[in-house]
Enzyme design. Sequence first.
Site, PDB file in Angstrom:
ATOM      1  N   ASP A  74       2.718  -4.548   8.260  1.00  0.00           N
ATOM      2  CA  ASP A  74       1.487  -3.815   7.998  1.00  0.00           C
ATOM      3  C   ASP A  74       0.352  -4.824   8.162  1.00  0.00           C
ATOM      4  O   ASP A  74       0.128  -5.672   7.301  1.00  0.00           O
ATOM      5  CB  ASP A  74       1.531  -3.236   6.582  1.00  0.00           C
ATOM      6  CG  ASP A  74       0.220  -2.597   6.154  1.00  0.00           C
ATOM      7  OD1 ASP A  74      -0.785  -2.719   6.890  1.00  0.00           O
ATOM      8  OD2 ASP A  74       0.188  -1.996   5.062  1.00  0.00           O
TER       9      ASP A  74
ATOM     10  N   CYS B 232      -4.722   2.183  -3.783  1.00  0.00           N
ATOM     11  CA  CYS B 232      -3.506   2.748  -3.168  1.00  0.00           C
ATOM     12  C   CYS B 232      -2.327   1.787  -3.309  1.00  0.00           C
ATOM     13  O   CYS B 232      -1.524   1.604  -2.384  1.00  0.00           O
ATOM     14  CB  CYS B 232      -3.744   3.093  -1.697  1.00  0.00           C
ATOM     15  SG  CYS B 232      -4.894   4.446  -1.448  1.00  0.00           S
TER      16      CYS B 232
ATOM     17  N   GLN C 261      -4.869  -5.446   6.903  1.00  0.00           N
ATOM     18  CA  GLN C 261      -5.804  -6.466   6.420  1.00  0.00           C
ATOM     19  C   GLN C 261      -5.758  -7.733   7.257  1.00  0.00           C
ATOM     20  O   GLN C 261      -6.789  -8.351   7.525  1.00  0.00           O
ATOM     21  CB  GLN C 261      -5.504  -6.802   4.954  1.00  0.00           C
ATOM     22  CG  GLN C 261      -5.653  -5.641   4.002  1.00  0.00           C
ATOM     23  CD  GLN C 261      -7.076  -5.112   3.926  1.00  0.00           C
ATOM     24  OE1 GLN C 261      -8.044  -5.864   4.030  1.00  0.00           O
ATOM     25  NE2 GLN C 261      -7.209  -3.807   3.746  1.00  0.00           N
TER      26      GLN C 261
ATOM     27  N   HIS D 178       0.857  -1.181   0.000  1.00  0.00           N
ATOM     28  CA  HIS D 178       0.000   0.000   0.000  1.00  0.00           C
ATOM     29  C   HIS D 178       0.894   1.232   0.000  1.00  0.00           C
ATOM     30  O   HIS D 178       2.021   1.204   0.490  1.00  0.00           O
ATOM     31  CB  HIS D 178      -0.867  -0.038   1.265  1.00  0.00           C
ATOM     32  CG  HIS D 178      -1.964   0.957   1.332  1.00  0.00           C
ATOM     33  ND1 HIS D 178      -1.733   2.282   1.670  1.00  0.00           N
ATOM     34  CD2 HIS D 178      -3.301   0.845   1.142  1.00  0.00           C
ATOM     35  CE1 HIS D 178      -2.891   2.929   1.677  1.00  0.00           C
ATOM     36  NE2 HIS D 178      -3.858   2.093   1.358  1.00  0.00           N
TER      37      HIS D 178
ATOM     38  N   LYS E 193     -10.995  -1.407  10.197  1.00  0.00           N
ATOM     39  CA  LYS E 193     -11.066  -2.643   9.413  1.00  0.00           C
ATOM     40  C   LYS E 193     -11.377  -3.846  10.304  1.00  0.00           C
ATOM     41  O   LYS E 193     -11.450  -4.980   9.831  1.00  0.00           O
ATOM     42  CB  LYS E 193      -9.757  -2.852   8.648  1.00  0.00           C
ATOM     43  CG  LYS E 193      -9.450  -1.741   7.648  1.00  0.00           C
ATOM     44  CD  LYS E 193      -8.147  -1.992   6.922  1.00  0.00           C
ATOM     45  CE  LYS E 193      -7.703  -0.766   6.134  1.00  0.00           C
ATOM     46  NZ  LYS E 193      -8.526  -0.507   4.953  1.00  0.00           N
TER      47      LYS E 193
END
Length: 396
Positions: free
Chosen positions: A190, A354, A193, A113, A216
């Site tokens: 990261d 993104c 998700q 991203h 999220k």
Amino acid sequence: MFPVLHQEVNGKPLVYFDNAATSQKPIQVLEALSRYYREDNSNIHRGAHTLASRATADYEKTREMTRDFINAPDETQIIFTKGTTEGINLVASTYGRKFIGEGDEILITTMEHHSNIVPWQMLCEETGASLKIIPINDAGELLMDEFDRLLTEKTKLVSIVHASNALGTINPVKTIIEKAHQKGAKVLLDGAQSTAHLEIDVQQLDCDFLAFSAHKLYGPTGLGILYGKRDLLEAMPPYQGGGEMIKEVDFAGTTYNEIPFKFEAGTPNIADVIAFQKALEFINETGKENIQKHEAGLLEYASRKMADINGFIPVGTAAEKVSVLSFLINNMHPFDVGMMLDAAGIAVRTGHHCAQPLMKRYGIEGTVRASFAVYNTKEEIDRLYDSLKRIAKRRN
């Protein structure tokens, strides 16, 4: 349980397949937000009165629950930010500026991203370090031989997405962390998700940093979490100056607070932090194993069913994926497909997500992305299939 889902869009019952962008909120999260403002609205950590004490206790309870959620060693290693993006920028601006310099190297992947690309580009421009990119194959999986080649004694940090927002690919982060540590490099994950779909245990993974977002995870927007190993957080300078991050201020100099408060300057996002408790409770009560099983079933069903559509082109076919289905319809722009689906009451995401360098790798402008959550059903996927079949037939 999810009020926003019980509505019609363009005269059709809403089907919400944009969960990789943000998940919807259960009623208990919405009620917790309202309850704070109606009953406990007060600043935290500074007041001696009852409202301040209640708000502070509730705020810090969320920190403890978040520690449990990712199995961090201690709640002081949980830093509240405004999102995954700020968490990554915090590490780049503090750890990066102090410990990464000219001639050093940072590794990221092709599927990152923008939030896990731009902060490192900025750091490299400032320090003279170099940014190296781990390539992927056509299925959207990392080329681990190339990772091994790129990882050297010059590598100071590996910053990698755990699960791709654009492809759904689950990266072999445990192996990557082990190899990086053998070279003396630190690893930032990261988890924007992955935290919604996978069991996360930072001690088992042995990652040095983990950044993720509440919105999220069925929680409020504007709230993120950064986990870091204690020795690293204590060695890092503050991210911002102001209230709460200090012990004592004098014009001759300032003494900084202990972690996590050293990184939490100013009045924080109190209401959303407190409401996040209810999102964590929802996930814990539902069970990560049950969530994974349900979402995996939806992804398998959707992937198999959509393959029957003439002109359906999947983008990202890794063997290990979270519940993200990215695709194209032959001879159609993704935006047009998205608008036609919206007319049928189906919400998907279109564009580059993104992840423009990733789209460039595939030679495309973007994709249509359908992403599934615990409240989605096979019947909703059937509606997506029927709509896409009509759209593809009209075009072809």
